[in-house]
Write a protein that holds these residues in place. Sequence first.
Motif, PDB file in Angstrom:
ATOM      1  N   THR A 119       0.833  -1.197   0.000  1.00 16.34           N
ATOM      2  CA  THR A 119       0.000   0.000   0.000  1.00 16.34           C
ATOM      3  C   THR A 119       0.870   1.251   0.000  1.00 16.34           C
ATOM      4  OG1 THR A 119      -0.134   0.192   2.404  1.00 16.34           O
ATOM      5  CG2 THR A 119      -1.753  -1.246   1.331  1.00 16.34           C
ATOM      6  N   GLN A 120       0.276   2.353  -0.436  1.00 14.11           N
ATOM      7  CA  GLN A 120       0.995   3.627  -0.426  1.00 14.11           C
ATOM      8  C   GLN A 120       1.316   4.023   1.014  1.00 14.11           C
ATOM      9  OE1 GLN A 120      -0.550   6.796   0.525  1.00 14.11           O
ATOM     10  NE2 GLN A 120       0.968   8.248  -0.287  1.00 14.11           N
ATOM     11  N   ILE A 121       0.417   3.686   1.953  1.00 16.24           N
ATOM     12  CA  ILE A 121       0.648   3.998   3.372  1.00 16.24           C
ATOM     13  C   ILE A 121       1.841   3.216   3.901  1.00 16.24           C
ATOM     14  CG2 ILE A 121      -0.327   3.771   5.691  1.00 16.24           C
ATOM     15  CD1 ILE A 121      -3.077   4.356   4.471  1.00 16.24           C
ATOM     16  N   GLN A 122       1.933   1.914   3.525  1.00 13.81           N
ATOM     17  CA  GLN A 122       3.084   1.102   3.938  1.00 13.81           C
ATOM     18  C   GLN A 122       4.391   1.668   3.382  1.00 13.81           C
ATOM     19  OE1 GLN A 122       1.625  -2.702   2.382  1.00 13.81           O
ATOM     20  NE2 GLN A 122       1.875  -3.573   4.435  1.00 13.81           N
ATOM     21  N   VAL A 155       5.149   4.785   2.480  1.00 10.26           N
ATOM     22  CA  VAL A 155       5.542   6.034   3.148  1.00 10.26           C
ATOM     23  C   VAL A 155       5.960   5.765   4.592  1.00 10.26           C
ATOM     24  CG1 VAL A 155       4.727   8.283   3.919  1.00 10.26           C
ATOM     25  CG2 VAL A 155       4.129   7.459   1.634  1.00 10.26           C
ATOM     26  N   LYS A 156       5.295   4.814   5.254  1.00  9.88           N
ATOM     27  CA  LYS A 156       5.644   4.485   6.624  1.00  9.88           C
ATOM     28  C   LYS A 156       7.064   3.917   6.707  1.00  9.88           C
ATOM     29  CE  LYS A 156       4.102   1.780  10.625  1.00  9.88           C
ATOM     30  NZ  LYS A 156       3.088   0.837  11.140  1.00  9.88           N
ATOM     31  N   SER A 157       7.435   3.097   5.729  1.00 13.16           N
ATOM     32  CA  SER A 157       8.753   2.462   5.749  1.00 13.16           C
ATOM     33  C   SER A 157       9.853   3.381   5.259  1.00 13.16           C
ATOM     34  CB  SER A 157       8.734   1.187   4.894  1.00 13.16           C
ATOM     35  OG  SER A 157       7.842   0.246   5.421  1.00 13.16           O
ATOM     36  N   GLY A 217       9.308   6.936   4.290  1.00  8.39           N
ATOM     37  CA  GLY A 217       9.059   8.366   4.413  1.00  8.39           C
ATOM     38  C   GLY A 217       8.513   8.955   3.122  1.00  8.39           C
ATOM     39  N   ASN A 218       8.308  10.250   3.115  1.00  6.69           N
ATOM     40  CA  ASN A 218       7.859  10.916   1.891  1.00  6.69           C
ATOM     41  C   ASN A 218       8.986  10.879   0.858  1.00  6.69           C
ATOM     42  OD1 ASN A 218       5.236  11.705   2.759  1.00  6.69           O
ATOM     43  ND2 ASN A 218       6.174  13.337   3.987  1.00  6.69           N
ATOM     44  N   GLU A 241      -2.260   7.197  -5.412  1.00  8.66           N
ATOM     45  CA  GLU A 241      -2.529   7.719  -4.079  1.00  8.66           C
ATOM     46  C   GLU A 241      -3.999   7.585  -3.701  1.00  8.66           C
ATOM     47  OE1 GLU A 241       1.052  11.035  -3.822  1.00  8.66           O
ATOM     48  OE2 GLU A 241      -0.946  11.681  -4.477  1.00  8.66           O
ATOM     49  N   ASN A 277      -4.594   3.998  -2.749  1.00  7.20           N
ATOM     50  CA  ASN A 277      -3.674   3.522  -1.722  1.00  7.20           C
ATOM     51  C   ASN A 277      -2.910   2.283  -2.201  1.00  7.20           C
ATOM     52  OD1 ASN A 277      -2.377   3.378   0.780  1.00  7.20           O
ATOM     53  ND2 ASN A 277      -3.977   2.066   1.660  1.00  7.20           N
TER      54      ASN A 277
END
Length: 396
Positions: A275-278, A280-282, A284-285, A316, A319
């Motif tokens: 996922t896009q959330i995963q 960015v979480k791993s 960063g931006n 985005e 996701n």
Amino acid sequence: MKKLYFLLFFCSVLLHSQERYFLNSNTRLYISPNSTSFRGYFKYGAEVRLLGESQNGWCKIQADNFNEGFIQEKYIAKSLNARDIKVRDTENPILEGGDTYYGGNHLFVIVAGLKARALPDKNAKIREILFNGDPVPVNYIPVNPDEWVNINGSFNEEYAKFTLQKFLGQRPNLETLIKDFDKLDVNAIPERKTLSERIVELAWNSNYNDLVPAYQRYYEVVKQINDPKLISDTELNMALAKALSKHKLPEQISSFIQKSEYSLKGVKTKSLYLTQIQLVKSFGNPPKKTRISDECGLYSSDLFYYYPDLEASVDEKLNKAEIIKVFINENNKFIINPNAVLDHTLSEKAFIEKYGTYVEASLKSPHQYFILMEDSQFRLEFKEGKLFSIEIFYYC
């Protein structure tokens, strides 16, 4: 009046030079109208530049290598069509399309490591390195072996490539080259080196099964030269040749790769997606975002995230992130299956020995290996002997 005539003639020539003209038949480039002496051979479809108006059925033209001469006006056309009657010239050495190597007018490179240049000049920029047995498009060839040939067949300066006529001909025969090599005196090192290089390049342009005997002969010469780096590189290529000769079947390759996934900073991607959330979480931006037109609709989105560790296509709104390229380091691994984990410690030699039967390779792309699938391929690149990156390409 003379000035006016000259101006009109100049404008006429300029106009003709800007238009595109083609030959609707095989013919020759004659030195003068009605002459039997000629500079070279044209094949049907060759593009020419018209340098003057017709005079008694003959036109002065320029070939794509900048040779100038005369041909009959009846062979000049602004376009080609299926009704064209091609006059055959049995002495014309240019091969027509239809063999298993090239679809149009062509010849073959008959030497190793041929430099194709941007202009007909030995000091001009090198556009490409061609290998023995490579087919190249040729529409005009001069008789003089020391003249240049345009092996792109176009007047477009952006794409034109030139080499000398003497380096082109009929496709070399691998068996003949091997026999010629085996006849050479073992101490004739320069001749053996030249011939063995041609044998290796032609083997790559033939069949994977031809690579082992080709490299065996090349290795004999390399040991005589006694260059440590050349010996090491050749031994690596010999291992690759051995693996490629035992190449797996498509269904075996598909089974080998079908459950592949990445491990990115310890996070397994489950196939090539997360996922896009995963993402960015791993990681960063992303330091960089770019939209790239995707006419074939191959990726999840035309929005791409670029990180030092990887590149991904990201939707985005949905996701969704699709991993396109991963740089292999202490954080990232490529897990083909539980028994085949590729990490930053994997050497190129070990990779070839373990997995070389699953890959495609090319002499023109050294240290890069391709695992082909039905709709895509993985490209694995090695630098300084270690696995550097893995990238996926989709077929349009």
